[in-house]
Design a protein around this motif. Structure first.
Motif, mmCIF file in Angstrom:
data_model
loop_
_atom_site.group_PDB
_atom_site.id
_atom_site.type_symbol
_atom_site.label_atom_id
_atom_site.label_comp_id
_atom_site.label_asym_id
_atom_site.label_seq_id
_atom_site.Cartn_x
_atom_site.Cartn_y
_atom_site.Cartn_z
ATOM 1 N N UNK A 236 16.327 -0.218 11.841
ATOM 2 C CA UNK A 236 16.283 1.231 11.550
ATOM 3 C C UNK A 236 16.886 2.042 12.695
ATOM 4 N N UNK A 237 17.554 3.164 12.356
ATOM 5 C CA UNK A 237 18.116 4.012 13.418
ATOM 6 C C UNK A 237 17.010 4.536 14.334
ATOM 7 N N UNK A 238 17.347 4.595 15.643
ATOM 8 C CA UNK A 238 16.313 4.972 16.611
ATOM 9 C C UNK A 238 16.035 6.472 16.607
ATOM 10 N N UNK A 239 17.043 7.261 16.329
ATOM 11 C CA UNK A 239 16.862 8.724 16.354
ATOM 12 C C UNK A 239 17.901 9.370 15.435
ATOM 13 N N UNK A 240 17.792 10.689 15.299
ATOM 14 C CA UNK A 240 18.763 11.413 14.489
ATOM 15 C C UNK A 240 18.334 11.562 13.047
ATOM 16 N N UNK A 241 19.221 12.214 12.263
ATOM 17 C CA UNK A 241 18.844 12.521 10.882
ATOM 18 C C UNK A 241 18.677 11.272 10.013
ATOM 19 N N UNK A 242 19.443 10.204 10.363
ATOM 20 C CA UNK A 242 19.343 8.984 9.552
ATOM 21 C C UNK A 242 17.998 8.293 9.712
ATOM 22 N N UNK A 243 17.408 8.474 10.904
ATOM 23 C CA UNK A 243 16.081 7.867 11.087
ATOM 24 C C UNK A 243 15.069 8.566 10.181
ATOM 25 N N UNK A 244 15.223 9.900 10.022
ATOM 26 C CA UNK A 244 14.318 10.656 9.143
ATOM 27 C C UNK A 244 14.512 10.215 7.699
ATOM 28 N N UNK A 245 15.794 10.084 7.299
ATOM 29 C CA UNK A 245 16.088 9.660 5.921
ATOM 30 C C UNK A 245 15.500 8.273 5.662
ATOM 31 N N UNK A 246 15.697 7.340 6.616
ATOM 32 C CA UNK A 246 15.186 5.977 6.457
ATOM 33 C C UNK A 246 13.659 5.976 6.342
ATOM 34 N N UNK A 247 13.031 6.785 7.204
ATOM 35 C CA UNK A 247 11.563 6.850 7.164
ATOM 36 C C UNK A 247 11.072 7.348 5.805
ATOM 37 N N UNK A 248 11.750 8.365 5.280
ATOM 38 C CA UNK A 248 11.357 8.918 3.978
ATOM 39 C C UNK A 248 11.525 7.894 2.865
ATOM 40 N N UNK A 249 12.675 7.209 2.889
ATOM 41 C CA UNK A 249 12.940 6.206 1.843
ATOM 42 C C UNK A 249 11.905 5.078 1.913
ATOM 43 N N UNK A 250 11.592 4.666 3.165
ATOM 44 C CA UNK A 250 10.617 3.579 3.322
ATOM 45 C C UNK A 250 9.212 3.996 2.890
ATOM 46 N N UNK A 251 8.911 5.277 3.080
ATOM 47 C CA UNK A 251 7.554 5.741 2.743
ATOM 48 C C UNK A 251 7.358 5.884 1.232
ATOM 49 N N UNK A 252 8.482 6.007 0.500
ATOM 50 C CA UNK A 252 8.391 6.253 -0.945
ATOM 51 C C UNK A 252 7.539 5.241 -1.730
ATOM 52 N N UNK A 253 7.787 3.911 -1.568
ATOM 53 C CA UNK A 253 6.975 2.964 -2.357
ATOM 54 C C UNK A 253 5.476 3.084 -2.072
ATOM 55 N N UNK A 254 5.151 3.488 -0.834
ATOM 56 C CA UNK A 254 3.730 3.584 -0.467
ATOM 57 C C UNK A 254 3.036 4.741 -1.181
ATOM 58 N N UNK A 255 3.828 5.691 -1.676
ATOM 59 C CA UNK A 255 3.240 6.858 -2.333
ATOM 60 C C UNK A 255 3.016 6.645 -3.824
ATOM 61 N N UNK A 256 3.561 5.537 -4.346
ATOM 62 C CA UNK A 256 3.441 5.293 -5.790
ATOM 63 C C UNK A 256 2.058 4.686 -6.087
ATOM 64 N N UNK A 257 1.317 5.260 -7.055
ATOM 65 C CA UNK A 257 0.004 4.699 -7.393
ATOM 66 C C UNK A 257 0.115 3.253 -7.888
ATOM 67 N N UNK A 258 -0.938 2.481 -7.638
ATOM 68 C CA UNK A 258 -0.904 1.040 -7.927
ATOM 69 C C UNK A 258 -0.583 0.727 -9.388
ATOM 70 N N UNK A 259 -1.219 1.471 -10.321
ATOM 71 C CA UNK A 259 -0.976 1.167 -11.735
ATOM 72 C C UNK A 259 0.449 1.548 -12.158
ATOM 73 N N UNK A 260 0.999 2.563 -11.471
ATOM 74 C CA UNK A 260 2.383 2.963 -11.764
ATOM 75 C C UNK A 260 3.341 1.868 -11.269
ATOM 76 N N UNK A 261 3.026 1.275 -10.114
ATOM 77 C CA UNK A 261 3.856 0.178 -9.595
ATOM 78 C C UNK A 261 3.903 -0.953 -10.630
ATOM 79 N N UNK A 262 2.728 -1.301 -11.155
ATOM 80 C CA UNK A 262 2.661 -2.352 -12.184
ATOM 81 C C UNK A 262 3.500 -2.000 -13.394
ATOM 82 N N UNK A 263 3.410 -0.749 -13.830
ATOM 83 C CA UNK A 263 4.167 -0.318 -15.010
ATOM 84 C C UNK A 263 5.671 -0.329 -14.734
ATOM 85 N N UNK A 264 6.044 0.144 -13.536
ATOM 86 C CA UNK A 264 7.473 0.152 -13.173
ATOM 87 C C UNK A 264 8.045 -1.264 -13.296
ATOM 88 N N UNK A 265 7.331 -2.232 -12.698
ATOM 89 C CA UNK A 265 7.839 -3.601 -12.685
ATOM 90 C C UNK A 265 7.724 -4.275 -14.036
#
Lengths: 286, 90
Positions: A90-119
């Motif tokens: 992951x980028x150490x600093x800058x705007x790309x580090x923020x973008x990467x952090x946001x993208x990585x945090x996304x799956x963690x925000x999905x409710x468990x039953x929604x994850x099951x349904x998605x898959x």
């Protein structure tokens, strides 16, 4: 300077203690009480350790336990190295580090039953991109009919959902390493591997301990995602302990055996978590 | 306490656990623990050793219940002996 000794600080812990008592200790004590009785509504019969004997000798539950250990072991073996690798890239600093952090945090925000349904949809051979894609590549993939495909999909789903947690924890651990360590390594002309092995990995120990414990406990108690995705099937191939427990306690309303099962389940989690914790902190106490 | 479905054996069990914790607290106040290394492969405090003993006791009981038809007094005796061994030389 003489230190003043006071035990008044213990009173500050009291609210947490009361909260934990009512949310964890009292229910656990109730489960112990259930586990030694046969309960029919208001009527109760003391049966001693009979339910424990029955549960320990139940071959279906033994199979579920083996399945559970294989699943948790696989999850840790895949997610921990992958999470570390992602954090290192992951980028150490800058705007790309923020973008990467946001993208990585996304799956963690999905409710468990929604994850099951998605898959569940994603893996379907007719309308799901993943299932359709694998079949288009010539693979005979069908998670609803083939146990290996079901296992592969459940594992992949868990890796998709939770690797981010390890990656984010490791990223925070890596950012906390002072630059002086890297400067010293650079003066010594240390290779990338040496930097990782002797600087980054030891410094990641505490966050990895939290990550491994969280992932072990979570994966060992997994319920919602495989339940929504495969319903425990095909057959019983993806029936894990919590699913078997729910079936016993809620489906069949066998409160006594379910109580005994819960206590055994709890003791296994306690033992393995303690072993992980001790193994990972043992080096510090030497 | 009907909602917790108490029985005399389970009440005695929890009173026993409570007494152990209380004894450990009093012992700690009278003589604070010192981490030491015994036959266990890790450095332990008194609290660690009691935790290890209790957890082992649970699995000793489960082992006997699952594998044998022996009365509970057998694993209980083994667990008590094990507790003394771990507390003294662990």
């Amino acid at each position: 300077m003489k230190k003043t000794k006071s035990n008044k600080a213990w009173f500050l812990v009291l609210p947490v203690f009361i909260l934990v008592a009512f949310s964890a200790i009292v229910p656990l004590m109730t489960v112990v009480n259930y586990s030694i009785q046969d309960i029919f509504g208001a009527t109760r019969y003391f049966v001693g350790v009979e339910w424990y004997r029955e549960i320990l000798n139940n071959s279906r539950l033994q199979d579920s336990l083996v399945r559970q250990f294989v699943f948790s072991g696989s999850v840790l073996l895949i997610e921990v190295p992958l999470g570390i690798a992602v954090a290192l890239m992951m980028p150490k600093a800058g705007k790309w580090s923020v973008v990467t952090l946001l993208v990585l945090a996304l799956p963690l925000l999905v409710p468990l039953n929604v994850v099951g349904t998605i898959w569940q949809i994603f893996g379907r051979a007719d309308i799901g991109l993943f299932g359709w894609g694998l079949n288009a590549l010539g693979m005979d993939y069908n998670y609803a009919a083939n146990p290996m495909d079901a296992w592969f999909t459940v594992l992949l789903m868990d890796v998709w959902h939770w690797t981010s947690l390890i990656a984010l924890l490791c990223y925070s651990g890596l950012r906390a390493i002072p630059d002086a360590y890297y400067q010293a390594a650079s003066i010594d002309r240390a290779s990338n591997w040496a930097v990782f092995r002797y600087i980054q990995l030891p410094k990641l120990k505490s966050v990895l301990l939290i990550g491994v414990l969280l992932r072990f406990m979570d994966s060992f108690m997994i319920y919602t995602e495989p339940f929504v995705l495969t319903g425990g099937g095909p057959g019983n191939s993806t029936t894990f302990l919590s699913q078997a427990l729910t079936k016993m306690a809620v489906g069949q309303f066998d409160i006594g055996p379910a109580g005994a099962f819960s206590i055994i389940y709890f003791l296994i989690i306690l033992l393995v978590s303690w072993l992980f914790y001790t193994a990972m902190t043992h080096g510090d106490s030497k | 306490m009907e909602w917790m479905a108490w029985t005399t054996p389970s009440a005695l069990f929890f009173v026993g656990i409570g007494c152990i914790i209380l004894t450990m607290v009093c012992w700690e106040i009278v003589s604070p623990t010192v981490a030491s290394k015994g036959f266990l492969p890790i450095i332990t405090t008194r609290g660690d050793r009691i935790f290890i003993s209790l957890l082992s006791a649970a699995f000793i009981h489960l082992g006997f219940i699952g594998l044998t038809m022996l009365p509970l007094s057998v694993p209980l005796t083994i667990a008590i002996i094990w507790l003394f061994i771990v507390m003294k030389w662990g």
